[in-house]
Design a protein around this motif. Structure first.
Motif, PDB file in Angstrom:
ATOM      1  N   ARG A 109      36.735 -29.951  -9.736  1.00  0.00           N
ATOM      2  CA  ARG A 109      35.645 -30.164  -8.778  1.00  0.00           C
ATOM      3  C   ARG A 109      34.305 -30.292  -9.498  1.00  0.00           C
ATOM      4  N   SER A 110      34.136 -29.549 -10.590  1.00  0.00           N
ATOM      5  CA  SER A 110      32.896 -29.660 -11.369  1.00  0.00           C
ATOM      6  C   SER A 110      32.780 -31.050 -12.006  1.00  0.00           C
ATOM      7  N   LEU A 111      33.903 -31.561 -12.515  1.00  0.00           N
ATOM      8  CA  LEU A 111      33.893 -32.910 -13.078  1.00  0.00           C
ATOM      9  C   LEU A 111      33.631 -33.957 -11.994  1.00  0.00           C
ATOM     10  N   ALA A 112      34.200 -33.733 -10.820  1.00  0.00           N
ATOM     11  CA  ALA A 112      33.944 -34.654  -9.712  1.00  0.00           C
ATOM     12  C   ALA A 112      32.464 -34.616  -9.324  1.00  0.00           C
ATOM     13  N   TRP A 113      31.882 -33.433  -9.334  1.00  0.00           N
ATOM     14  CA  TRP A 113      30.452 -33.324  -9.031  1.00  0.00           C
ATOM     15  C   TRP A 113      29.614 -34.083 -10.062  1.00  0.00           C
ATOM     16  N   ALA A 114      30.005 -34.004 -11.337  1.00  0.00           N
ATOM     17  CA  ALA A 114      29.282 -34.726 -12.383  1.00  0.00           C
ATOM     18  C   ALA A 114      29.328 -36.235 -12.130  1.00  0.00           C
ATOM     19  N   ALA A 115      30.501 -36.749 -11.760  1.00  0.00           N
ATOM     20  CA  ALA A 115      30.621 -38.180 -11.461  1.00  0.00           C
ATOM     21  C   ALA A 115      29.764 -38.544 -10.244  1.00  0.00           C
ATOM     22  N   PHE A 116      29.766 -37.690  -9.234  1.00  0.00           N
ATOM     23  CA  PHE A 116      28.963 -37.935  -8.032  1.00  0.00           C
ATOM     24  C   PHE A 116      27.472 -37.911  -8.379  1.00  0.00           C
ATOM     25  N   ALA A 117      27.066 -36.960  -9.216  1.00  0.00           N
ATOM     26  CA  ALA A 117      25.649 -36.861  -9.602  1.00  0.00           C
ATOM     27  C   ALA A 117      25.213 -38.094 -10.382  1.00  0.00           C
ATOM     28  N   VAL A 118      26.042 -38.568 -11.297  1.00  0.00           N
ATOM     29  CA  VAL A 118      25.702 -39.773 -12.070  1.00  0.00           C
ATOM     30  C   VAL A 118      25.553 -40.971 -11.129  1.00  0.00           C
ATOM     31  N   ALA A 119      26.444 -41.075 -10.158  1.00  0.00           N
ATOM     32  CA  ALA A 119      26.365 -42.186  -9.209  1.00  0.00           C
ATOM     33  C   ALA A 119      25.076 -42.139  -8.398  1.00  0.00           C
ATOM     34  N   MET A 120      24.683 -40.958  -7.948  1.00  0.00           N
ATOM     35  CA  MET A 120      23.459 -40.836  -7.166  1.00  0.00           C
ATOM     36  C   MET A 120      22.223 -41.115  -8.013  1.00  0.00           C
ATOM     37  N   ILE A 121      22.246 -40.699  -9.284  1.00  0.00           N
ATOM     38  CA  ILE A 121      21.099 -40.942 -10.161  1.00  0.00           C
ATOM     39  C   ILE A 121      20.956 -42.435 -10.460  1.00  0.00           C
TER      40      ILE A 121
END
Length: 267
Positions: A109-121
């Motif tokens: 889930r932490s890795l998924a959050w990182a991917a989501f954060a990169v997409a939003m940035i």
């Protein structure tokens, strides 16, 4: 009768030509006549050179603008479009990370959050770069909103499928996004609905709320994310209604303008 001969009165042919053609005097003086060149000759010569220089500069500027426009239009592989493509590619990767090992492993889930954060940035930077450096392309106009809704929709659907987020929340947010997108296409013949500050704030709060739900939070942070998501839902509904109001006003203005134009044409 003692008159001056016609040839002398009319002057030499070169003088007659110089009088009949503007600017020739300056050319004759510049050619090196034995007589001192008059000030009118130098002024005419410099005036002609300035005119020709201005015309050449104007043609060069116009050509430069057309060339730059053609390059910008044809430049598909610019930094803004590359960031949009990265965001599109992150969607399947995010889903895979989100659902890995049953979807409840904190590490995945932490890795998924990182991917989501990169997409939003990247969503923030690609639009800014495209507007600042004139990198707007037809591909970017279509792909950018698709990438935005794809990553957000994937996150909401995964969270609801895992039972972390009620389905009605996902339905409200996705229904609003799809509805406003269709509404924009319907009223585009009358004008463009600009993005409002409320809409930008909604996007920010939605991203923060979904990101907090993607992480496996517990305790006070889990309570906090509930209220952040509640604020996101409220902003989603309020800004959606505001877009509907703007669409109605824009349509009415467009119809009134068309009617006025038709009445004016009949007169």
């Amino acid at each position: 009768m003692t008159g001056v001969p016609a040839s002398a009165a009319s002057g030499p042919p070169s003088a007659r030509n110089a009088k009949s053609v503007p600017g020739t005097v300056g050319a004759a003086g510049a050619a090196g006549s034995t007589a001192a060149p008059g000030p009118s000759g130098s002024a005419a010569g410099s005036g002609d050179s300035r005119v020709s220089g201005d015309q050449g500069a104007t043609k060069a500027v116009r050509g430069g603008k057309l060339g730059a426009a053609a390059v910008n239009q044809a430049s598909l592989w610019n930094i803004a479009n590359i960031l949009t493509m990265i965001r599109l590619l992150l969607v399947p990767g995010f889903v895979a990370l989100m659902l890995a090992d049953g979807g409840y492993d904190p590490a995945w889930r932490s890795l998924a959050w990182a991917a989501f954060a990169v997409a939003m940035i990247t969503d923030i930077f690609d639009g800014h770069l495209a507007r600042t450096y004139d990198l707007v392309t037809d591909f970017g106009k279509i792909a950018d909103p698709i990438a935005d809704k794809a990553i957000m929709g994937a996150a909401l659907l995964c969270l609801s499928a895992l039972g972390d987020l009620p389905w009605w929340v996902t339905g409200v947010i996705l229904g609003r996004e799809l509805g406003i997108t269709l509404l924009r296409f319907v009223v585009i013949r009358y004008g463009v609905i600009p993005a409002s500050r409320g809409g930008k704030l909604k996007t920010l709060i939605q991203g923060v709320a979904v990101g907090m739900y993607v992480l496996a939070l517990t305790g006070p942070l889990a309570t906090l994310r509930f209220w952040v998501m509640a604020a996101a839902v409220v902003l989603t509904v309020v800004t959606g209604l505001d877009y509907v109001r703007q669409a109605i006003v824009l349509r009415n203005q467009g119809l009134a303008a068309r009617e006025a134009a038709s009445v004016e044409a009949e007169r």
